[in-house]
Enzyme design. Structure first.
Site, PDB file in Angstrom:
ATOM      1  N   ASN A  91       1.187  -1.477   0.652  1.00 52.46           N
ATOM      2  CA  ASN A  91       0.168   0.048   0.214  1.00 52.46           C
ATOM      3  C   ASN A  91       0.824   1.095   0.314  1.00 52.46           C
ATOM      4  OD1 ASN A  91      -2.885  -1.183   0.076  1.00 52.46           O
ATOM      5  ND2 ASN A  91      -2.133  -1.751   2.194  1.00 52.46           N
ATOM      6  N   HIS A 104       6.675  -1.922   3.276  1.00 50.35           N
ATOM      7  CA  HIS A 104       6.245  -2.728   3.702  1.00 50.35           C
ATOM      8  C   HIS A 104       5.921  -3.640   2.738  1.00 50.35           C
ATOM      9  CE1 HIS A 104       3.109  -0.925   5.345  1.00 50.35           C
ATOM     10  NE2 HIS A 104       2.128  -2.058   5.455  1.00 50.35           N
ATOM     11  N   HIS A 106       3.040  -6.865   2.360  1.00 51.71           N
ATOM     12  CA  HIS A 106       2.257  -7.808   2.709  1.00 51.71           C
ATOM     13  C   HIS A 106       2.443  -9.266   1.691  1.00 51.71           C
ATOM     14  CE1 HIS A 106      -0.286  -4.699   5.098  1.00 51.71           C
ATOM     15  NE2 HIS A 106       0.307  -4.203   3.762  1.00 51.71           N
TER      16      HIS A 106
END
Ligand code: AMP
Length: 119
Positions: A91, A104, A106
């Site tokens: 995101n 990051h 996911h």
């Protein structure tokens, strides 16, 4: 490079100031279970360099840091050994719902994940 907030929760996890359920760690990356999993397997992998977004990482990571991060990703995926496939997502910004301003990825799996986005 966008401004990086040293007090974001993942910076604190890297510094060991708050705990995480670790899956893998080396000099370049850290992977841990998401505290609020959206699938039976929901692991986050972060680079250790201070970057807020995927684009910052792509622009600012050295070749060694980039290689190290993706090597970490390979280790994590081998550890998780997810059957049936998985989804990797990042995101970025308000429209994506990014909550933590440290880049990051996911890693989601363990069930059929449904459509990529809700209508
Ligand atoms: P994003 O919306 O892409 O920024 O995702 C941030 C993710 O970090 C969310 O899925 C949160 O559940 C997760 N998260 C927030 N705090 C922690 C924490 N202390 N340990 C593990 N995961 C966390």
């Amino acid at each position: 490079m966008t401004l990086y907030d040293e007090n974001n929760v993942f910076a604190k996890i890297i510094r060991g100031e708050i705990p995480s359920k670790k899956v893998y760690e080396d000099a370049f990356s850290l992977a841990f279970h998401d505290i609020n999993p959206k699938a039976p397997i929901h692991v986050l992998i972060i680079p250790k360099i201070k970057v807020k977004t995927f684009q910052d990482f792509a622009r600012d990571a050295s070749p060694e840091e980039m290689k190290g991060f993706f090597n970490g990703m390979d280790h994590v995926l081998r550890i998780l050994n997810i059957q049936g496939g998985y989804r990797i997502m990042a995101n970025t910004g308000i429209h994506s719902g990014q909550e933590v301003d440290h880049f990051h990825l996911h890693i989601l799996g363990g069930k059929h994940l449904g459509p990529m986005v809700c209508a």
